[in-house]
Design an enzyme around this catalytic site. Structure first.
Site, mmCIF file in Angstrom:
data_model
loop_
_atom_site.group_PDB
_atom_site.id
_atom_site.type_symbol
_atom_site.label_atom_id
_atom_site.label_comp_id
_atom_site.label_asym_id
_atom_site.label_seq_id
_atom_site.Cartn_x
_atom_site.Cartn_y
_atom_site.Cartn_z
ATOM 1 N N LEU A 59 0.812 -1.218 0.000
ATOM 2 C CA LEU A 59 0.000 0.000 0.000
ATOM 3 C C LEU A 59 0.847 1.269 0.000
ATOM 4 O O LEU A 59 1.910 1.327 0.620
ATOM 5 C CB LEU A 59 -0.923 -0.005 1.223
ATOM 6 C CG LEU A 59 -1.819 -1.238 1.347
ATOM 7 C CD1 LEU A 59 -2.683 -1.144 2.602
ATOM 8 C CD2 LEU A 59 -2.692 -1.431 0.114
ATOM 9 N N HIS A 64 -3.540 4.233 -2.135
ATOM 10 C CA HIS A 64 -4.480 3.310 -1.469
ATOM 11 C C HIS A 64 -5.048 3.943 -0.198
ATOM 12 O O HIS A 64 -6.236 3.812 0.099
ATOM 13 C CB HIS A 64 -3.767 2.023 -1.058
ATOM 14 C CG HIS A 64 -3.215 1.209 -2.187
ATOM 15 N ND1 HIS A 64 -1.878 1.095 -2.433
ATOM 16 C CD2 HIS A 64 -3.837 0.474 -3.138
ATOM 17 C CE1 HIS A 64 -1.678 0.299 -3.475
ATOM 18 N NE2 HIS A 64 -2.844 -0.078 -3.928
#
Ligand code: PAF
Length: 279
Positions: free
Chosen positions: A33, A37
């Site tokens: 991530l 995100h």
């Protein structure tokens, strides 16, 4: 924050929220991530009572010569970031949990808009995305699902599928997150060498220059050709530079809102980006 690795466990974890009619927000990811995100998670947090993030590197959306095996898997680091963002549940299933051991006989293919841009370069990719997203939607049963606009074509495919198949989910597109130098954030940026990382922002710079030139009246065909030559001169191998309307239909000139799309390789890393330009 809980982490569930089975469908059964996730269903049990969501039971109370469903009984209490809480709104469930869902952010599907393949992990590793970054701020892009986390922006999706923040949007979900604003809008929903319960936030579920899936982390699953989906084998069926990768081509045979793509980076499925080497795709970064960083669950511990991802879990820490998600805890800080107030995610409620991580769903991190195995391939076996998602696909079982029986051959999968069902496919989902969204026609027309998957034929070109990344669809032309990555045959079967969007079918793989449509299948896994449908499975995840059926497992999580969210009210809202959040996708980044960086994968503009993917977002259009999901919106079309949800509309065509009457899936009872609202799809929210979230603007592209960029590094300070303009490079669109992507898990694949981690593959870039230091030298290629310096060159990578040329994609966004060429899109911004194109926007200025279009607004000053330069012809769209010329502008597209200039993006291509700028990228080639900087050392990219260009996959495509295209203009579409927001529904992904072809446009000949800048007489309406358009989206410019780029996919280009620097070294062995394929980067994509896009810029929405209002008329
Ligand atoms: O955009 C992604 O990360 C993936 O394509 C998705 C939507 C999680 C499906 O595997």
């Amino acid at each position: 924050m809980k982490t569930e690795t089975t469908i059964h466990g996730l269903t049990a974890s969501l039971h109370a929220a469903r009984q209490a009619r809480k709104t469930i927000g869902f952010v599907p990811t393949m992990g590793n991530l970054h701020q892009g995100h986390l922006n999706l998670v923040r949007e979900a947090r604003k809008l929903c009572d319960v936030v579920v993030v899936s982390i699953f590197v989906n084998p069926i959306q990768f081509g045979p010569n793509e980076d499925y095996d080497s795709y970064p898997r960083t669950l511990d680091q991802d879990s820490q970031l998600l805890a800080e963002e107030g995610c409620d549940i991580i769903f991190a299933p195995s391939v076996e949990q998602m696909y079982g051991s029986q051959p999968r006989l069902t496919n989902i293919s969204v026609g027309q808009i998957t034929n070109d841009l990344c669809g032309a370069q990555r045959p079967g990719h969007f079918d793989g995305v449509a299948v896994v997203v449908t499975k995840l939607f059926n497992i999580v049963q969210p009210h809202f699902a959040f996708f980044g606009q960086k994968d503009y074509q993917q977002l259009a495919v999901i919106k079309t599928m949800v509309r065509d198949l009457n899936m009872p989910i609202e799809i929210i597109g979230v603007p592209i997150a960029r590094a300070e130098d303009g490079l669109a954030l992507s898990s694949r940026n981690g593959y870039l060498s230091a030298e290629h990382r310096q060159i990578a922002p040329v994609i966004y710079q060429s899109l911004k220059t194109a926007e200025t030139n279009l607004k000053q009246g330069q012809a769209l065909t010329e502008v597209l050709a200039e993006i291509k030559s700028t990228l080639s001169d900087a050392g990219f191998v260009v996959d495509y530079v295209e203009a579409r309307n927001p529904m992904l239909q072809a446009v000949e000139q800048f007489d309406q809102d358009i989206v410019l799309f780029v996919a280009a390789k620097i070294g062995s890393t394929r980067l994509i980006d896009n810029l929405q330009i209002s008329h």
